[in-house]
Design a protein around this motif. Sequence first.
Motif, PDB file in Angstrom:
ATOM      1  N   TRP A  85     -11.746   8.934   5.390  1.00  0.00           N
ATOM      2  CA  TRP A  85     -12.144   9.529   6.673  1.00  0.00           C
ATOM      3  C   TRP A  85     -11.806  11.013   6.700  1.00  0.00           C
ATOM      4  N   TYR A 140     -10.064   1.621  -7.259  1.00  0.00           N
ATOM      5  CA  TYR A 140     -10.968   0.520  -6.911  1.00  0.00           C
ATOM      6  C   TYR A 140     -11.464   0.686  -5.475  1.00  0.00           C
ATOM      7  N   LEU A 141     -10.539   0.996  -4.571  1.00  0.00           N
ATOM      8  CA  LEU A 141     -10.877   1.026  -3.151  1.00  0.00           C
ATOM      9  C   LEU A 141     -11.844   2.149  -2.800  1.00  0.00           C
ATOM     10  N   PHE A 171      -4.805   1.891 -10.287  1.00  0.00           N
ATOM     11  CA  PHE A 171      -5.932   0.971 -10.132  1.00  0.00           C
ATOM     12  C   PHE A 171      -6.404   0.832  -8.688  1.00  0.00           C
ATOM     13  N   THR A 172      -5.469   0.389  -7.816  1.00  0.00           N
ATOM     14  CA  THR A 172      -5.879  -0.013  -6.477  1.00  0.00           C
ATOM     15  C   THR A 172      -6.661   1.076  -5.742  1.00  0.00           C
ATOM     16  N   GLU A 190     -15.261   1.326  -4.023  1.00  0.00           N
ATOM     17  CA  GLU A 190     -15.660  -0.058  -3.797  1.00  0.00           C
ATOM     18  C   GLU A 190     -15.808  -0.820  -5.107  1.00  0.00           C
ATOM     19  N   PHE A 210     -10.739  -3.691 -16.034  1.00  0.00           N
ATOM     20  CA  PHE A 210     -10.903  -4.803 -15.092  1.00  0.00           C
ATOM     21  C   PHE A 210     -12.370  -5.241 -15.023  1.00  0.00           C
ATOM     22  N   HIS A 241      -1.967  -4.465 -17.881  1.00  0.00           N
ATOM     23  CA  HIS A 241      -3.269  -4.767 -18.481  1.00  0.00           C
ATOM     24  C   HIS A 241      -3.154  -5.697 -19.679  1.00  0.00           C
ATOM     25  N   SER A 254      -7.976   1.659 -16.043  1.00  0.00           N
ATOM     26  CA  SER A 254      -7.646   0.362 -15.457  1.00  0.00           C
ATOM     27  C   SER A 254      -8.875  -0.317 -14.863  1.00  0.00           C
ATOM     28  N   ASN A 309       1.634  -5.147   0.244  1.00  0.00           N
ATOM     29  CA  ASN A 309       0.636  -4.188  -0.240  1.00  0.00           C
ATOM     30  C   ASN A 309      -0.214  -4.710  -1.379  1.00  0.00           C
ATOM     31  N   PRO A 354       0.577   1.549   3.129  1.00  0.00           N
ATOM     32  CA  PRO A 354      -0.074   0.737   2.097  1.00  0.00           C
ATOM     33  C   PRO A 354      -1.311   1.434   1.525  1.00  0.00           C
ATOM     34  N   VAL A 400      -8.469   4.057   3.350  1.00  0.00           N
ATOM     35  CA  VAL A 400      -9.323   4.155   4.540  1.00  0.00           C
ATOM     36  C   VAL A 400      -9.114   5.514   5.202  1.00  0.00           C
ATOM     37  N   LEU A 401      -7.844   5.888   5.347  1.00  0.00           N
ATOM     38  CA  LEU A 401      -7.502   7.143   6.007  1.00  0.00           C
ATOM     39  C   LEU A 401      -8.074   8.355   5.268  1.00  0.00           C
ATOM     40  N   VAL A 403      -4.148   0.390   0.692  1.00  0.00           N
ATOM     41  CA  VAL A 403      -5.423   0.033   1.332  1.00  0.00           C
ATOM     42  C   VAL A 403      -5.642   0.884   2.580  1.00  0.00           C
ATOM     43  N   ALA A 404      -4.598   1.022   3.394  1.00  0.00           N
ATOM     44  CA  ALA A 404      -4.719   1.830   4.607  1.00  0.00           C
ATOM     45  C   ALA A 404      -4.872   3.306   4.254  1.00  0.00           C
TER      46      ALA A 404
END
Lengths: 274, 308
Positions: B125, B242-243, B238-239, B246, B263, A118, B259, A206, B115, B121-122, B117-118
Motif C-alpha cells: 500500500w 512470495y507474498l 522467502f515469505t 503472489e 519452491f 531448503h 527460495s 507468523n 508479522p 500488505v502494508l 504477512v501484515a
Amino acid sequence: MSRRNVHPLAHLALMTATALFAFPLVWMVLSSLKPANQLTEDPYAFWPTRWQWSNYPQALSSLPYLRYLRNSLILCTGSVIGSVTSCAVVAYGFSRLRWRGRDAVFGVLIATMLLPWHVTMIPRFLLLRELGLYNSLAALIVPTFLGDAFFIFLLRQFFLTIPDELSEAARLDGLGEWGIFTRIIVPLSKPALATVALFQFIASWNDFNGPLLYLSDPQKFPLAYGLEQFVSSYSDQTHLLLAAAVMFTLPMVVLFLLAQQTFLKGIATTGIKG
Amino acid sequence: MFRRATLGPLFISPWLVGFVLLVAFPFAASLYWSFCHYDLLSPPRFVGLENYRRIAQEAVTGGRFGQALWNTGYFALLSVPLSIFLGVTLAVMLTWKIRGQAMYRSLFFLPSVVPVVAASVLWMWLLDPRDGIVNESLGWLGISQSLWFKGATEAVVPPGWFDFGSKDALVLMAVWASGNMMVIYLAAIGDIPTQLYEAAELDGAGPLRRFLHVTLPMLSPVIFFNLVMGVIQSVQAFTQVYLVSEGTGEPAGWSLMLSLHLFLAAFQDLDMGYASAMAWLLFVVLLGATIFLFRTARHWVHYQGIMR
C-alpha cells in the motif's frame, strides 16, 4: 559516546529517524479507518474524512477470521508446549549430565543450525505426508515436540550458569535426575523458558511457509496463511486489507509491550553469546 | 534405576528422533535425489549430473536460475550492509543522553514484531505506484516516482538513480524491520567499559574518534555475528518474496529469488530432482560464504576485552 547533553541537531536527527520508522505503522492504522472512496480519490490526506470503524467488522466478516484465529491459537499453543518441554529436557541432557560423546553430539546439533531449510524441505514433506500428517495442523505441531536446535542451545547456555552444587545437594537427598530437572532446574529457569515460549509463539503466529506447504483445506488455515488468501481475493479493497492486517499485527504489538524485557533480553543474549 | 551415563542419551532422545527423521534422512535423501529425475509420480530415476548441468547452463545463459541468483545476490548485497549501518547508527543515537530513550528504542524495534504477512500488505500500500504515500512524498521532494513492486530492478545503481523496482522495495522492507539487530548492538554498547571512553577522552579524542577507535572495534564481534546471520537469512528470504508477487516472482521474474524458484520447481512443476540440486548448491554456497566471512574475521573482528 558522550554522556553529556546532546546537540539539538542530533536530537532532531533521532526524532526524524524515529518518525520515519513509526510512520508506516501510523499510516496503516489511519488508512484502515478511512472510507473506501477516500483511499481511491484522496489517498494522501492524513486524517480520515470520516472515522470508518465499520471497516473492522466488515473485514472480520469477509474472511472466516474467528476460524483462522482458532486455528492460529491451536497451532501456537501446541507448538509452545512442544518446544518448551522438549527443548528443556534435551538441554538438560546436554548441560547437567555427563556422558561419553556429549560434546561431539552437541557439535552436530550446532551444525544443523547452518543447514538451510531448503535442503530438508522436500524429503521432510514427503515423510510427514507418508505419516498421514498432510493437511493437518499436526504436521506443524508434532515437529516442535522433537526439539529445536536454536532453543536447545539457548536453554543449555542458561542451564550451565546454574551452580552444580544445587544438583549435588539434591542427589545427596536422594532426588533422581528427573526430580532435579523438574523441581530445581525448571523453576530456576523461568526467564529462559519464557523467552523460548515467546519466540516460539511468535514463530508459529507468523509462520507462512508451514501452512503453505502442509495445509490445503481452508477450514484449517491459521491467520497468517488465511490472510494471504484474503489479500489475493480482495486486492482492490485496501481499507479492508489494512484493517485485517492491523488486527493480525495487534496481538504481536500487545505481546511486545507486555513482555518487552523478555523480548529485548532474549534477543540481546542470542546476539552476544551466539 | 538408570545409571547417569545412560540418562544423558535418554534426555536428548526427543532431539535424536527429530534429528534422524527430520534432518539426517532428508539430508541424505535430497542429496541422492539431486542426482535423479523425480516427479513424485514415478520412482526417482538416476540421471547423474543432469540437474546440476541444467542449473549451470541456466546460470550462464540467464535462464530462471540465473535470474533468481542475481536477484538474491542483489537483495543480500544491499539489505545486509544497509541494515548493519542503520542498526549501528541507531544504537549509537540511542545511547545519547536523551529523555524518552526507552520509547525511541521501542519504536525502532516495533517494525520487527510486525508479522511478514501484515508488513507485506502494508508496504504494498505504501509503495503503490499510483496511490502510495511514498511516491507522493518523493514527488514533493522533486524525485522521480518509481514502480516499486511492479517494476524492474536491473542494477545496483540504476540508470535513473531513483528508479526503484521490486527488489529495492524488498530491501526497504527488510531494512525497516531490522530493529531486532539494533537491540543487539545496543546491548553490546552497554557492555563496553566506560574506562575505555575516559582513557580516549584523556588522550584528546573527540566523539568521532571515540566512535571509530573504541565503539566500532568493541562492536565488531556483534557486527560480525549480524553479518553472518544477515547473509544466511537474506539468501533464504522467502515469505515476503512470495507474498509481494503472489507466489510468482513476477513481474517478469524481477523478484524471483532462489527460495521461491526452488519452491515453485518442487511444488508447482514437481521437479524434485532439479529442486534438490538447487537446495544443495544453495547449501554449499552458503557454507562457502560463511567460511569466507570467518576467514576475513581475523582481520577486522576484535575479540579482546568483554567478548573474550
